[in-house]
Write an enzyme that holds these catalytic residues in place. Structure first.
Site, mmCIF file in Angstrom:
data_model
loop_
_atom_site.group_PDB
_atom_site.id
_atom_site.type_symbol
_atom_site.label_atom_id
_atom_site.label_comp_id
_atom_site.label_asym_id
_atom_site.label_seq_id
_atom_site.Cartn_x
_atom_site.Cartn_y
_atom_site.Cartn_z
ATOM 1 N N GLU A 1 55.119 18.651 -11.114
ATOM 2 C CA GLU A 1 56.356 18.491 -11.881
ATOM 3 C C GLU A 1 57.587 18.729 -11.017
ATOM 4 O O GLU A 1 58.588 18.028 -11.139
ATOM 5 C CB GLU A 1 56.372 19.450 -13.079
ATOM 6 C CG GLU A 1 55.280 19.205 -14.101
ATOM 7 C CD GLU A 1 55.446 17.897 -14.861
ATOM 8 O OE1 GLU A 1 56.451 17.193 -14.642
ATOM 9 O OE2 GLU A 1 54.557 17.583 -15.668
ATOM 10 N N ARG B 1 60.179 15.641 -10.246
ATOM 11 C CA ARG B 1 61.497 15.772 -10.879
ATOM 12 C C ARG B 1 62.544 16.286 -9.898
ATOM 13 O O ARG B 1 63.645 15.743 -9.818
ATOM 14 C CB ARG B 1 61.421 16.710 -12.089
ATOM 15 C CG ARG B 1 60.429 16.231 -13.134
ATOM 16 C CD ARG B 1 60.490 17.056 -14.403
ATOM 17 N NE ARG B 1 59.289 16.860 -15.216
ATOM 18 C CZ ARG B 1 59.255 16.916 -16.541
ATOM 19 N NH1 ARG B 1 60.340 17.181 -17.219
ATOM 20 N NH2 ARG B 1 58.116 16.733 -17.197
ATOM 21 N N ASP C 1 46.756 9.074 -15.286
ATOM 22 C CA ASP C 1 47.676 7.928 -15.287
ATOM 23 C C ASP C 1 48.343 7.620 -13.950
ATOM 24 O O ASP C 1 48.166 6.541 -13.370
ATOM 25 C CB ASP C 1 48.740 8.111 -16.381
ATOM 26 C CG ASP C 1 49.422 9.482 -16.367
ATOM 27 O OD1 ASP C 1 49.086 10.321 -15.502
ATOM 28 O OD2 ASP C 1 50.297 9.723 -17.218
ATOM 29 N N GLU D 1 57.745 5.619 -21.058
ATOM 30 C CA GLU D 1 56.835 4.627 -20.463
ATOM 31 C C GLU D 1 57.017 3.200 -20.977
ATOM 32 O O GLU D 1 56.963 2.242 -20.191
ATOM 33 C CB GLU D 1 55.371 5.064 -20.635
ATOM 34 C CG GLU D 1 54.966 6.281 -19.799
ATOM 35 C CD GLU D 1 55.480 7.600 -20.358
ATOM 36 O OE1 GLU D 1 55.858 7.636 -21.553
ATOM 37 O OE2 GLU D 1 55.518 8.593 -19.601
#
Ligand code: DMJ
Length: 686
Positions: free
Chosen positions: A317, A321, A450, A586
């Protein structure tokens, strides 16, 4: 990438045999007698009273525990060696850092990806914001002055569903304290890892392509320069700017410098304590042309962003980010402040790679330089360890220090060689000690897997389409998707990507999977076969239906597709635990790619509907947008009181780009977006 709802679904069945001793049995018929001989006889008698099955189960349990003990003693050997007196002293004397609250490890033994933020984490109680001198209350300033583009926003008619009463702030929880530990053992940083302060070479000069792009409109401009849009921005883009400014107003007024806005309680939540929303939003402000806001945020980065903090961050993360956000902002603005900050956080994340297998741990303490997996497992999530490469590779290119790229590339090379794949599809977990996949047999394109697929293609593109193993793995995986995971729903015959668990197909699809049409289209644009584009077209229609078949016109977190036509049933079914919407990007992301590559206006129209519905059901009048709990109830969508940082970092950015007709506004032949929508340059051949 992570769905707590998904993880929480179907807790493992727990079989057990209970052995009940009555009080009489417990004290003996003849009353209490504490002699050793009596106790021995008593125990033996109780043992004999057990059935053969009960005795066998108890013996089996003892044997099992003994075997586990031996195995974990062996596995823990290395980390235990690093347990020094000093670190133990630290543990005793230093204030401990707040940690994420653990899910019940017995039920959910796997590592969590914290991005779901589904209320499982301790949040600071709502606090009165100290009034910041720069906090501007009242109506947002809708005018952006020269030299930046003059954006005169028509005040959009606020169709917002009024999210009346601020919800009760989340349950206040005392933060659980812990020192960086792995099953109790403090792990010291590997001596070979350079400390954060280590000297880094001067930044590389911009590549030839960057140099070229800097001459072009909209590319790598100097800070403060006019952002000359080749094509004037349109009404829909203006509506995105208005939405962004509304969200930003909430963040500024109630959460400035904190991780996430809680717009209803007019407070904030901390995850890493690093101004996550602000950093995630930097390049969006640049792209939207919001100079004033950008300059204010830049000042905070310059004056207040400090990484030397005793805090645990999630490697994935914080890479996508923070590191990704700083790198892309550096590229867009040319401002070296952002590169300096990127180097700093990049160095501080490096201890995560000091594992026996070089597959990184999930968590790093960026102040102490220690890393560890979640407390209850030594596994990492496959998507997490394979979706940090774009950022670390770019950091190496810019700094000339190859250690970042090497660490990240080693993970990909290793995963490339692993067995346990199913026609290119990967399991969801990987062990940091053995380096092997664990929990074999479960395959999804959703949470925990994913962005593995996304980054295979994007690394190949980033590196100039030369790294064949990445391409091979990507193409093989897409074949695996076609072979094992594709099905069609009823009644509309929508093509969807389901999941496979030990040979059993499940018609479940996370909203997260809606990144796939965009990625497939990007692959086709870069020369992969036309059937990838055909699949992209079919899947984006499905993702669109995940919105339009729902009462609010907003997709839930997870849907189940009907495989058999039933009267009165739509294609999409939603389980009560899955009907939340976290303002995820998404579908909008894929709509952006589809529009860029096909020019079909319907994709813009679909995105426009989504923006309208965000405004209708998630907009908070006093500033900000909120996640909601129930996309099926337009009269009460149940606001959750949380604006995720990716709403500004990704969702609104992709909206703005989707509505643009300027292919040079982040040209996809020059930039590749990381999984948090931060554009990084594609490397030119040397
Ligand atoms: C973002 O942090 C990234 O897009 C990640 O890849 C998936 N989860 C969120 C958005 O849904």
């Amino acid at each position: 990438m992570y769905s707590a709802a998904a993880a929480a679904a179907s807790p493992p069945r727990r079989d057990f045999i209970s052995v009940t001793l009555s009080p009489e049995e417990a004290v003996g018929a003849g009353g209490y007698n504490n002699s050793k001989a009596w106790r021995r006889r008593s125990c033996w008698r109780k043992w004999k009273q057990l059935s053969r099955l009960q005795r066998s189960v108890i013996l089996f349990l003892f044997a099992f525990l003994a075997v586990c003990g031996v195995i974990s003693y062996t596995a823990l050997g290395e980390p235990w060696k690093s347990l020094t007196n000093k670190s133990l002293d630290d543990q005793r004397t230093k204030p401990e850092v707040p940690r994420l609250k653990l899910a019940n490890p017995a039920v959910l033994p796997a590592p969590r990806k914290a991005d779901a933020n589904l209320g499982d984490y301790p949040e600071l109680p709502p606090q009165k914001q100290p009034k910041m001198p720069h906090v501007r209350r009242g109506p947002p300033n809708l005018q952006i002055k020269a030299p930046w583009r003059d954006v005169r926003l028509k005040t959009q008619h606020d169709t917002s569903k009024v999210l009346e009463e601020p919800v009760q702030s989340d349950k206040e929880e005392k933060t659980e304290k812990s020192v960086i530990s792995w099953r109790g053992a403090v792990i010291e940083p590997d001596q070979s890892t350079e400390p954060p302060s280590s000297k880094i070479k001067e930044p590389e000069k911009p590549s030839s392509m960057e140099a070229e792009s800097q001459k072009e409109p909209g590319k790598c401009l100097e800070p403060g320069a006019v952002f000359p849009f080749a094509v004037p921005i349109n009404e829909r883009q203006m509506a995105v700017i208005e939405a962004f400014r509304h969200a930003w107003k909430g963040y500024k007024d109630f959460a400035w410098g904190h991780d996430e806005l809680k717009p209803l309680s007019k407070s904030y939540s901390e995850w890493f304590g690093l101004g996550l929303t602000l950093i995630d939003a930097l390049d969006t402000m640049w792209i939207l042309g919001l100079k004033e806001e950008f300059e204010e945020a830049r000042k905070w980065v310059a004056d207040d962003l400090v990484f030397d903090k005793n805090v645990d961050v999630n490697l994935f993360e914080s890479t996508i980010r923070i590191l990704g956000g700083l790198l892309s902002t550096y590229h867009l603005s040319g401002d070296s402040l952002f590169l300096e900050k990127a180097k700093d956080i990049g160095n501080r994340l490096m201890p995560a790679f000091n594992t026996p297998s070089k597959v990184p741990y999930s968590d790093v303490n960026i102040g102490r330089g220690t890393a560890h997996p979640p407390r209850w497992t030594s596994d990492s999530t496959v998507a997490e360890v394979t979706s940090i490469q774009l950022e670390f590779r770019e950091l190496s290119r810019l700094t000339g220090d190859e250690k970042f790229q090497k660490a990240a590339d080693d993970v990909m090379k290793h995963v490339h060689t692993l067995s346990g794949k199913n026609d290119g599809l990967v399991p969801m977990f990987i062990n940091t000690n053995s380096g092997q996949f664990t929990h074999l047999g479960v395959y999804t394109l959703g949470a925990r897997a994913d962005s593995y697929y996304e980054y295979l293609l994007k690394q190949w593109i980033q590196g100039g389409k030369k790294e064949n193993e990445l391409l091979e793995d990507y193409v093989r995986a897409i074949e695996g998707v076609k072979k094992h995971l594709l099905q069609r729903s009823q009644p509309k015959k929508l093509t969807f990507v389901g999941e496979l668990a030990h040979g059993h197909f499940s018609a479940k699809m996370d909203h997260l999977v809606c990144f796939l049409p965009g990625t497939l289209a990007l692959g086709a644009h870069n020369g992969l076969t036309a059937d990838h584009m055909k699949l992209a077209e079919a899947l984006i229609e499905t993702c669109h239906q995940m919105y339009v078949q729902v009462e609010t016109g907003l997709s839930p977190e997870i849907v189940h597709f009907n495989l058999h036509a039933q009267k009165g049933h739509k294609d999409v079914e939603i389980k009560p635990a899955d009907r939340h919407n976290l303002l995820r990007p998404e579908t909008v992301e894929s709509l952006f790619y589809m529009y860029r590559f096909t020019g079909e206006k319907k994709y813009q129209d679909w995105g426009w509907e989504i923006l309208q519905n965000f405004n209708k059901y998630t907009r908070v009048p006093t500033g900000g947008y909120t996640s909601i709990n129930n996309v099926q109830n337009p009269s009460n969508p149940e606001p959750r009181d949380k604006m995720e940082s990716f709403f500004l970092g990704e969702t609104l950015k992709y909206m703005f780009l989707l509505f643009s007709d300027d292919i040079d506004l982040i040209n996809l032949d020059k930039y590749v977006f990381n999984t948090e929508a931060h554009p990084l340059p594609i490397w030119m051949p040397a």
